[in-house]
Structure formats: structure tokens, C-alpha cells
Scaffold this active site. Structure first.
Site, PDB file in Angstrom:
ATOM      1  N   ASP A  26       0.850  -1.184   0.000  1.00  0.00           N
ATOM      2  CA  ASP A  26       0.000   0.000   0.000  1.00  0.00           C
ATOM      3  C   ASP A  26       0.889   1.238   0.000  1.00  0.00           C
ATOM      4  OD1 ASP A  26      -2.918   0.885   0.377  1.00  0.00           O
ATOM      5  OD2 ASP A  26      -1.866   2.051   1.909  1.00  0.00           O
ATOM      6  N   ASN A  34      -2.768  13.156  -3.888  1.00  0.00           N
ATOM      7  CA  ASN A  34      -3.963  13.596  -4.611  1.00  0.00           C
ATOM      8  C   ASN A  34      -4.447  14.947  -4.113  1.00  0.00           C
ATOM      9  OD1 ASN A  34      -4.382  11.554  -6.511  1.00  0.00           O
ATOM     10  ND2 ASN A  34      -5.498  10.284  -5.075  1.00  0.00           N
ATOM     11  N   HIS A  39      -5.586  14.850  -8.773  1.00  0.00           N
ATOM     12  CA  HIS A  39      -5.732  13.454  -9.187  1.00  0.00           C
ATOM     13  C   HIS A  39      -4.921  13.079 -10.428  1.00  0.00           C
ATOM     14  CE1 HIS A  39      -8.616  12.223  -6.149  1.00  0.00           C
ATOM     15  NE2 HIS A  39      -9.115  13.448  -6.247  1.00  0.00           N
ATOM     16  N   ASP A  43      -2.477   9.909 -10.425  1.00  0.00           N
ATOM     17  CA  ASP A  43      -2.483   8.828 -11.415  1.00  0.00           C
ATOM     18  C   ASP A  43      -1.076   8.593 -11.966  1.00  0.00           C
ATOM     19  OD1 ASP A  43      -5.208   8.561 -11.087  1.00  0.00           O
ATOM     20  OD2 ASP A  43      -5.726   9.646 -12.931  1.00  0.00           O
ATOM     21  N   GLU A  69      -4.622   2.483  -4.219  1.00  0.00           N
ATOM     22  CA  GLU A  69      -3.163   2.436  -4.186  1.00  0.00           C
ATOM     23  C   GLU A  69      -2.654   1.150  -3.538  1.00  0.00           C
ATOM     24  OE1 GLU A  69      -4.420   4.456  -0.370  1.00  0.00           O
ATOM     25  OE2 GLU A  69      -5.097   4.492  -2.432  1.00  0.00           O
TER      26      GLU A  69
END
Length: 158
Positions: A26, A34, A39, A43, A69
Site C-alpha cells: 500500500d 492527490n 488526481h 495517477d 493504491e
């Protein structure tokens, strides 16, 4: 792949009396990326992470995104060597700065890169469990411990 192929890999390791270790990975503080940068940058950060790992992984170490994630990685090795492998991957990711867009500023400070780190929990067959469901549960418990212990670490035992 996770639903169909990983159970087959686990069964094959049991039949051949070999080990397979499953890791839940994770990204640390991904929400902050973010929130701070947007965002689209988040990404790109995910893609950066995957590229760094895939450049290091072999064919028999599939990496699967399972949501947001969070990723699952399987390694055909016992816990000790799997921990060493994932620890090396953790360091490699932390040492690979993620290039932000040239226009990203935080407050008045212009930033060009961002460090990405991850936490991971490991579980091994046959020592920890004999099926995917219990391996995932055990690895998730260890991931939680890694997060609670300060993040940017790999936990193989409670």
C-alpha cells in the site's frame, strides 16, 4: 489473475512442497499526493510506482493492482528471502523520486519531485496459511502493523 491464477500458484507450491509468499503493498500517504497535487498527478504517481517495480520484478513475480493504491505481489520463495526481496524493492521505490509537473507548487515553494514510499505485509504458504483467503488476511494484518509502526516498512511477523 488474483482470483484465478494465484490460487493455482498456491496449490502448485503445496503439491511440490515449495513456498510462495504473498505481499499486500500500500502506498504511504497517497491521499496527500492527490490532495496536494491533484488526481492527474496521483495517477502519474501510481504509474511511476508500477514502472519502478516492474523494472525490478521477474516474470515469476506478478504484481496486481487490487484497488486504489493497493497491490498484491506473489513471490515463489519462502518468507525470509521474500522479505529481503521486498525490502530491496521498498528501498528502490523510495530512492526513485517521482517527477512532478514543472508547474507544481506547494505554498510558495516550487517542487520538482516527490518521494513515494510503501508499506507491506507478507504471508507465506505453507507456514502462515494454505489458501489465498487466509494468506491475504494474514498479509493484511501485517500491512496494518507496518502502517501503525511508522510506514515505509515491510512486516513479515506479528
Amino acid at each position: 489473475y488474483l482470483v484465478h491464477r494465484v490460487p493455482q500458484l498456491i496449490e502448485a507450491s503445496r503439491k511440490t512442497d515449495t513456498s510462495i509468499t504473498l505481499a499486500i503493498i500500500d502506498l504511504d500517504h497517497f491521499k496527500r499526493i492527490n490532495d496536494l497535487y491533484g488526481h492527474p498527478v496521483g495517477d502519474r504517481a501510481l504509474k511511476h510506482f508500477v514502472v519502478v517495480l516492474r523494472n525490478e520484478l521477474s516474470q515469476d513475480e506478478p504484481l496486481m493492482r487490487v484497488g486504489g493504491e493497493e497491490f498484491v505481489l506473489t513471490m515463489p520463495r519462502s518468507m525470509g528471502p521474500a522479505w529481503e526481496r521486498l525490502e530491496a524493492l521498498r528501498k528502490r521505490v523510495a530512492e526513485s523520486p517521482f517527477p512532478l509537473d514543472e508547474n507544481v507548487t506547494v505554498g510558495r515553494e516550487h517542487k520538482e519531485t516527490c518521494q513515494i514510499t510503501f508499506s507491506a505485509g507478507l504471508a507465506s504458504c505453507p507456514v502462515d496459511a494454505l489458501d489465498m483467503s487466509n494468506l491475504l488476511r494474514r498479509a493484511d494484518q501485517r500491512l496494518i502493523k507496518a502502517k501503525q509502526s511508522g510506514r515505509n516498512r515491510v512486516v513479515a511477523r506479528e
